[in-house]
Design a protein around this motif. Sequence first.
Motif, PDB file in Angstrom:
ATOM      1  N   GLU A  62       0.826  -1.209   0.000  1.00  0.00           N
ATOM      2  CA  GLU A  62       0.000   0.000   0.000  1.00  0.00           C
ATOM      3  C   GLU A  62       0.859   1.257   0.000  1.00  0.00           C
ATOM      4  N   GLU A  63       2.027   1.182   0.646  1.00  0.00           N
ATOM      5  CA  GLU A  63       2.995   2.277   0.619  1.00  0.00           C
ATOM      6  C   GLU A  63       4.295   1.724   0.026  1.00  0.00           C
ATOM      7  N   PRO A  64       4.385   1.671  -1.308  1.00  0.00           N
ATOM      8  CA  PRO A  64       5.538   1.044  -1.960  1.00  0.00           C
ATOM      9  C   PRO A  64       6.856   1.686  -1.517  1.00  0.00           C
ATOM     10  N   ASP A  65       7.852   0.833  -1.301  1.00  0.00           N
ATOM     11  CA  ASP A  65       9.180   1.296  -0.893  1.00  0.00           C
ATOM     12  C   ASP A  65      10.201   0.618  -1.789  1.00  0.00           C
ATOM     13  N   LEU A  66      10.486   1.262  -2.900  1.00  0.00           N
ATOM     14  CA  LEU A  66      11.385   0.664  -3.882  1.00  0.00           C
ATOM     15  C   LEU A  66      12.802   0.526  -3.335  1.00  0.00           C
ATOM     16  N   ASP A  67      13.223   1.485  -2.519  1.00  0.00           N
ATOM     17  CA  ASP A  67      14.571   1.398  -1.941  1.00  0.00           C
ATOM     18  C   ASP A  67      14.688   0.179  -1.029  1.00  0.00           C
ATOM     19  N   ALA A  68      13.653  -0.062  -0.215  1.00  0.00           N
ATOM     20  CA  ALA A  68      13.687  -1.238   0.660  1.00  0.00           C
ATOM     21  C   ALA A  68      13.657  -2.520  -0.159  1.00  0.00           C
ATOM     22  N   ALA A  69      12.905  -2.506  -1.265  1.00  0.00           N
ATOM     23  CA  ALA A  69      12.868  -3.678  -2.146  1.00  0.00           C
ATOM     24  C   ALA A  69      14.243  -3.941  -2.732  1.00  0.00           C
ATOM     25  N   ARG A  70      14.914  -2.875  -3.198  1.00  0.00           N
ATOM     26  CA  ARG A  70      16.285  -3.032  -3.727  1.00  0.00           C
ATOM     27  C   ARG A  70      17.203  -3.625  -2.655  1.00  0.00           C
ATOM     28  N   ALA A  71      17.056  -3.120  -1.425  1.00  0.00           N
ATOM     29  CA  ALA A  71      17.915  -3.605  -0.345  1.00  0.00           C
ATOM     30  C   ALA A  71      17.712  -5.098  -0.104  1.00  0.00           C
ATOM     31  N   ALA A  72      16.449  -5.555  -0.188  1.00  0.00           N
ATOM     32  CA  ALA A  72      16.176  -6.979   0.003  1.00  0.00           C
ATOM     33  C   ALA A  72      16.839  -7.810  -1.088  1.00  0.00           C
ATOM     34  N   PHE A  73      16.763  -7.334  -2.325  1.00  0.00           N
ATOM     35  CA  PHE A  73      17.420  -8.056  -3.420  1.00  0.00           C
ATOM     36  C   PHE A  73      18.939  -8.017  -3.271  1.00  0.00           C
ATOM     37  N   ALA A  74      19.475  -6.900  -2.767  1.00  0.00           N
ATOM     38  CA  ALA A  74      20.918  -6.828  -2.540  1.00  0.00           C
ATOM     39  C   ALA A  74      21.343  -7.844  -1.490  1.00  0.00           C
ATOM     40  N   GLU A  75      20.518  -7.999  -0.445  1.00  0.00           N
ATOM     41  CA  GLU A  75      20.797  -9.023   0.576  1.00  0.00           C
ATOM     42  C   GLU A  75      20.767 -10.415  -0.037  1.00  0.00           C
ATOM     43  N   ALA A  76      19.809 -10.642  -0.931  1.00  0.00           N
ATOM     44  CA  ALA A  76      19.710 -11.953  -1.575  1.00  0.00           C
ATOM     45  C   ALA A  76      20.963 -12.248  -2.388  1.00  0.00           C
ATOM     46  N   GLU A  77      21.424 -11.255  -3.137  1.00  0.00           N
ATOM     47  CA  GLU A  77      22.637 -11.448  -3.935  1.00  0.00           C
ATOM     48  C   GLU A  77      23.836 -11.696  -3.035  1.00  0.00           C
TER      49      GLU A  77
END
Length: 972
Positions: free
Chosen positions: A827-842
């Motif tokens: 509902e409140e998109p957070d693209l920076d937090a999404a990027r951070a999650a993918f960076a953690e995955a990598e």
Amino acid sequence: MTHDDEAQQIREALWATYDMDNGALRNARAEDVVARAERTGDVDLLLDCLRGLMSAYEFSAERSKMFVPFTRALQLWDADPSQFDKQQAHSLFWWFKWVTSSMLDYPEIPLAAIEQWLVEMERRYRLAGHAARTVRWVEFYVAWHLGDEDRAAGAYAQVLAADRDSMSDCHACEAGSMGLWESERGDDKGALERWAPVLSGGLSCAEEPHRVLAKTLLPLVRLDRLDEARANHLRGYRLARGNESLIATVGKHIEFCALTGNEARGLEILADHVQHLDQHANPDARLSLLEAAALLLGRLDALGLGEQPTAGPAGRTWTVAELLAHVEAERSAIAARFDARNGSDATSRRSRERVAQPPLLDRLPLGAAARRLPRVPDAAAPTKAAAATAAGADESFEDLLTRARTLRDQGHPAGRPAWLAVEGALAARGGTDDLRLRAELAAQRGIRVAGEDPEAALAAFTEAAELSAEADLMGDAAVQTGRAALALALLHRPDEARETASRAVAMAQAAGADTRRRAGVQLSRAKVLGLLAGHENDDAGRAAARSAAEEVLAQVGAAAAEAEAEPRLHAIGADARHLLAGLGAGDAVFRAALLREAADAYDDAGQPWHAAAPLGALARQLARAGELGPARATALTALERGEILDDAEETGLLHLLVADLAGHQEDHEEAVRHALDAARWLDEAGLAEGPGAAARFRLAKAYQGLDRHAEAAEVLQSALPDLLAQGEGQGVSARRALADSLATLGEHAARAEQLLEAMAVTSGWTDDRGSHAHLAWATAEALADAGRVADAVAAYAEATRLWRELDAPVPVIRTLRARGWLLARGEEPDLDAARAAFAEAEAAAVEGLAVPGEEEWRAAFREELRGEAADTARQLANLLRQYGAEAETREECLGLFERAAAGFGELGPDFDRGRATALLGAAEICAHAGESARARELLGEVLGLAESHGDALRQEARRARRLSDWLDREAE
């Protein structure tokens, strides 16, 4: 606020009502929306809101309120039809039929008014150019309600002859009505043919197949299609439960239970909807529920359960008999109101006929758990003894006694009712002074109650021993004393049991009893020692019991060698072998041989039915050893042998064993059959909460194996309290299984709740953190599917933490990616937090790849991690394309797709699907950026991969060709 702003707010409020559950709250919100629209003076807005209000009323208990908004809309039409757009005009005429037919449900609306509305409907439909089919349907409903079969048949024929048009009910609803008409006229087979497209899923709507599933129940039972009836009940009741617009449908499920020996299940369904007996706003629907309730409560009263407490309308406590009287009074009153309105007795006559239906079956096992009803004997029914006497009324007393003794000596199960017949005949003669006969009768009483009431059995066997001694039958006195010792052991009175067993052996020896009696008494002592050893976990006691059983076998063998053996002696030897195997004699091979010998010995004794017990034990031993096929075959043989024994507990446990074995062998149809039988027999034995719950769990798993998830979910939900009582592990397994079915059914909120409950339990499992991590992951997925994004993000974070603790990088990577997607689309998109999650995955993939080691498994693990790293890049590119600013992320996305394609490419053909999708992503970016040459080059690689993989990459090839065609058109 401008008018446009206010209208937009009202429309948003209107749209929100369509997402609400049917009922009073939705109706109230829709009423408020209409009031707000009325104040604006915007006719277009008001018409849309009136349509929303009518829709809310239609699918609730307040259906009668439809007349008000419909009349308002009709007034607007009569004032100026040009105010209506095409959709609004369609809705007005669509609701005309529902309003007209709904008038039938309310006896306060005069019949003349209904007939006039029908005339008006026909006139308006004709002027508007609509076909006559819908009008004839409404006329059919009117005639059917009135009991005018000739008029109904004529209208129905005209329906079938007329063409469908935009005013016709949906195909599913029409099929439901057609089938019910066929069934009411006695053509159950024709009805089911009409309903078949709805049952198969080919036709559906908001309230179908809900209604049709209920309509099929009694026709299916009458046609002996019992498996389908059971399935439609389990599936259909889930759809109808708690839906106030489907109260009549709920009544059909109660009626089905009442007529198929499932009164307990019917009572629970009634309890879930009992408030509607007095409070439902639709009189016709309420009458239908009252009829079903009266039928059910009447059945319970006839079974002697009139004083059983039951749920009823609020404000007081009820018994079955009291609620029956209340329901009958309400039913009769409503039916009389309809009769008065209609000018005929059609409603009350049909109502009485429905309530008076006789049962169709003694019992149809449904599999779903239900509270067990107490057994209350009917005072007017004859006693068992009198019934047995009546069965042998043509025999003399001497013949009855001779037959009873013969059957006893044969060990035949029919011996028990034969002795009951003797008791009844003897009571009619005023008793007997024959000490031997009195001893025999006392012994038979003890045998009958030994399993349920050891105290009564002890008294009976003691009496039998005393009477035998008084008759100077000391061998028989010893046998009855041995039986008394067994009763003492069952009562956990060890010292008395041992002393009494030893005394029985001494009595038999002192009396010079024959081998059969001496061996029988020694066998009783062995059983006593075995029982006590089991209670006390006493290895020395088990050894003593084995020694006593071996002595029995020695006595039997010696008698056989001397040609003294009789059939009953073979049975004693069989019993001793069975006991020895149960006491753990020798190794598994030796115990299996003992059990086979026991079964053979029962055959030699002419008592094949008793072979069921050792064969059942052998089947369990084979199952524990992993010999599933032989175990299943042996258990089935045991069931066949024991069919005449009527031992509910053992029969149920054998069916459960077969169901388990069939399930492990993925023969789910067989597992369903035996799990149903297991649940039925175990319920009968009073074991519904333990083994009965296990049978229902197996039944649900079998249904899942057959993709029959509605039935699986209904069985699991009914059995869940019993399964939770079996311990934490079983409770978690049950909730996870239920969640699996709920996911397939699309009931994501309920699925999430089950998994959250399971997680609360596994959070304390310090020795099994893997189960908790898996549950956290599954719960996060369920919460996301249920739209609870914030809770899902938190659950994914918890799952990631747990997988890190377990040093499991692949689940870490996948949960991080899933969390990233949710962060991007919340509902409140957070693209920076999404990027951070993918960076953690990598980073997790890189970290896992850095772990040293040359083992073969580690090389395969590294390959999996490299695939996850490539997929992380591909998914991040897709995420940025979907949620990021295109101009800002284009180059980054292109680079990510190219990196993903290269990563997949290094891993070989098994990863070519991932490579193809990454290449497609890159090609799409290039194509839309005007780099057509590069796009075509990438598409060529995709098509090359597709050619080498055939159908496996058909979808990717189709996407590549579509993009290539687009490039061609753009080039032109």
